[in-house]
Design a protein around this motif. Structure first.
Motif, short mmCIF file in Angstrom:
data_model
loop_
_atom_site.label_atom_id
_atom_site.label_comp_id
_atom_site.label_asym_id
_atom_site.label_seq_id
_atom_site.Cartn_x
_atom_site.Cartn_y
_atom_site.Cartn_z
N UNK A 93 7.21 4.09 0.10
CA UNK A 93 7.83 5.24 0.78
C UNK A 93 6.84 5.91 1.72
N UNK A 94 7.24 6.07 2.98
CA UNK A 94 6.31 6.56 4.01
C UNK A 94 6.36 8.06 4.21
N UNK A 95 7.33 8.75 3.62
CA UNK A 95 7.41 10.19 3.77
C UNK A 95 7.98 10.63 5.10
N UNK A 96 7.53 11.77 5.58
CA UNK A 96 8.03 12.35 6.84
C UNK A 96 7.44 11.58 8.02
N UNK A 97 8.26 10.78 8.70
CA UNK A 97 7.69 9.90 9.73
C UNK A 97 7.33 10.64 11.01
N UNK A 98 7.79 11.88 11.15
CA UNK A 98 7.31 12.67 12.27
C UNK A 98 5.80 12.83 12.25
N UNK A 99 5.22 12.75 11.07
CA UNK A 99 3.77 12.85 10.90
C UNK A 99 3.06 11.77 11.70
N UNK A 100 3.62 10.57 11.72
CA UNK A 100 2.96 9.44 12.40
C UNK A 100 3.22 9.48 13.91
N UNK A 101 4.42 9.87 14.30
CA UNK A 101 4.70 10.03 15.72
C UNK A 101 3.84 11.13 16.33
N UNK A 102 3.62 12.21 15.57
CA UNK A 102 2.79 13.30 16.06
C UNK A 102 1.34 12.85 16.23
N UNK A 103 0.85 12.00 15.34
CA UNK A 103 -0.52 11.49 15.50
C UNK A 103 -0.69 10.82 16.86
N UNK A 104 0.28 10.01 17.24
CA UNK A 104 0.20 9.30 18.52
C UNK A 104 0.24 10.31 19.67
N UNK A 105 1.13 11.30 19.56
CA UNK A 105 1.23 12.32 20.62
C UNK A 105 -0.07 13.09 20.78
N UNK A 119 0.84 -1.20 0.00
CA UNK A 119 0.00 0.00 0.00
C UNK A 119 0.88 1.25 0.00
N UNK A 120 0.33 2.40 -0.38
CA UNK A 120 1.06 3.65 -0.21
C UNK A 120 1.55 3.77 1.24
N UNK A 121 2.77 4.25 1.41
CA UNK A 121 3.38 4.27 2.74
C UNK A 121 2.54 4.97 3.79
N UNK A 122 1.93 6.09 3.43
CA UNK A 122 1.12 6.83 4.40
C UNK A 122 -0.06 6.01 4.88
N UNK A 123 -0.63 5.20 4.00
CA UNK A 123 -1.79 4.38 4.35
C UNK A 123 -1.39 3.31 5.36
N UNK A 124 -0.28 2.63 5.10
CA UNK A 124 0.19 1.60 6.02
C UNK A 124 0.62 2.16 7.36
N UNK A 125 1.33 3.28 7.35
CA UNK A 125 1.81 3.87 8.60
C UNK A 125 0.67 4.50 9.40
N UNK A 126 -0.33 5.06 8.71
CA UNK A 126 -1.50 5.57 9.43
C UNK A 126 -2.21 4.43 10.17
N UNK A 127 -2.31 3.28 9.52
CA UNK A 127 -2.94 2.12 10.16
C UNK A 127 -2.16 1.70 11.39
N UNK A 128 -0.83 1.71 11.29
CA UNK A 128 0.01 1.35 12.43
C UNK A 128 -0.13 2.36 13.56
N UNK A 129 -0.20 3.65 13.23
CA UNK A 129 -0.33 4.69 14.26
C UNK A 129 -1.65 4.56 14.99
N UNK A 130 -2.72 4.30 14.25
CA UNK A 130 -4.03 4.13 14.89
C UNK A 130 -4.03 2.91 15.81
#
Length: 342
Positions: free
Chosen positions: A115-127, A83-94
């Motif tokens: 490619x997941x892009x800027x991974x700070x985006x996913x860490x910030x979601x959790x925060x 899947x697009x990296x953002x889609x997979x990483x969003x699922x992991x963050x949730x």
């Protein structure tokens, strides 16, 4: 300059026309524009032409649905099916935020992403859910392994974010294990700028400051960068049965990528976490600035300031980036957005 909403719509339209589902296009565009807003243009919309190319090459499955395939207690393993990296990483963050709410902590790995892009985006979601977030991603060899002349590890990044009393401005640390992210080389090429020394090498393994000649990037802090990258490969790839580096070095090709998001619920560790983080912020901000420094910055603070400024004034795009996006838009019959002079 282009407004945030206009850029997000343009990015979404390009990705959708390039083969992404509507939902996947929206998720990916949101992550890309988040990076542009923070001044991380290397991880922003300049990536779109490559993402569309990856769909055409079969490296991205634009309609994939990430599914949990393993798990035990606070651990979840998600197969993103390219899947697009953002889609997979969003699922992991949730998943990480939800599991941490139950168990106090969580470790959510997602394998087979792009490619997941800027991974700070996913860490910030959790925060922003009130938990500490840790994110990492792994990919094919892109970086010289210290002591070698060849690519042996990737630029595997790590991000850590902690909530504060301001939900819109957590502490956010985000770094690549390389001296520079590949996207910054791309951004320098688009902008017609040379690179600082110590960033990259050419096909002969010699340092170069010409972004057009870059073959590989160099590790951050020598053996520290390559060692940290290798251990992220162990955590994000080997541990979930989807090794990337050993496969790429022995068989060649592009094995895709993996990621992980971990979360910790401060409530499981005691009380007063956020007030204590706020006191730490104040203590660091009150340190005397060094000569020639206007202020002491906290992790992520420059990015949040830039986000506020670009939200008001618009997002600048390098001419090379905008030219490539317009060429793609013409090919995909996507209307071009209105822009103001930079």
């Amino acid at each position: 300059m282009i407004g945030e909403a206009a850029l997000r719509q343009f990015a979404t339209s390009l990705l959708h026309a390039g083969g992404f589902t509507a939902d996947h296009a929206e998720q990916t565009a949101e992550m890309l524009v988040w990076a542009n807003l923070r001044g991380a243009d290397s991880h922003g919309v300049l990536r779109i032409p490559r993402y569309v190319e990856m769909v055409e090459l079969g490296l991205i499955n634009p309609a994939a649905t990430p599914l949990q395939v393993f798990g035990k207690g606070a651990v979840a393993v998600i197969d993103a099916q390219r899947a697009p990296g953002a889609v997979g990483m969003n699922a992991a963050a949730r998943s990480a935020a939800e599991l941490a709410g139950v168990h106090g902590l969580a470790w959510c790995a997602v394998r087979s992403i792009s490619h997941a892009g800027a991974i700070g985006y996913y860490a910030q979601q959790v925060a922003q859910s009130g938990r500490i977030g840790i994110a990492m991603t792994a990919s094919k060899p892109l970086m010289i392994y210290y002591g070698s002349r060849a690519e042996g590890v990737s630029t595997n990044p790590i991000a850590i974010s902690a909530p504060t009393s301001d939900p819109q401005q957590p502490l956010l640390f985000d770094m690549s294990t390389a001296s520079v992210a590949i996207g910054k080389v791309m951004a320098a090429k688009d902008a017609g700028r040379s690179l600082p020394s110590g960033w990259a090498v050419d096909k002969h393994g010699e340092e170069t400051t010409d972004p057009r000649k870059v073959k590989s990037v160099l590790p951050m802090a020598g053996p520290k960068g390559s060692g940290l990258s290798l251990m992220i490969e162990v955590l994000a790839s080997v541990l979930v049965g989807n090794p990337l580096i050993s496969v790429a070095l022995s068989q060649g090709g592009d094995p895709g990528g993996n990621g992980l998001v971990a979360a910790l619920d401060p409530a499981a560790f005691g009380e007063d976490f956020i007030p204590d983080v706020d006191r730490l912020r104040v203590a660091i901000k009150n340190l005397p600035p060094a000569a020639g420094v206007d202020q002491v910055y906290l992790p992520g603070e420059r990015g949040f300031q830039e986000r506020d400024r670009r939200s008001r004034e618009g997002i600048p795009l390098a001419q090379g980036t905008f030219t490539r996006l317009l060429a793609l838009a013409s090919r995909l019959n996507v209307p071009a957005p209105a822009v103001a002079a930079n």
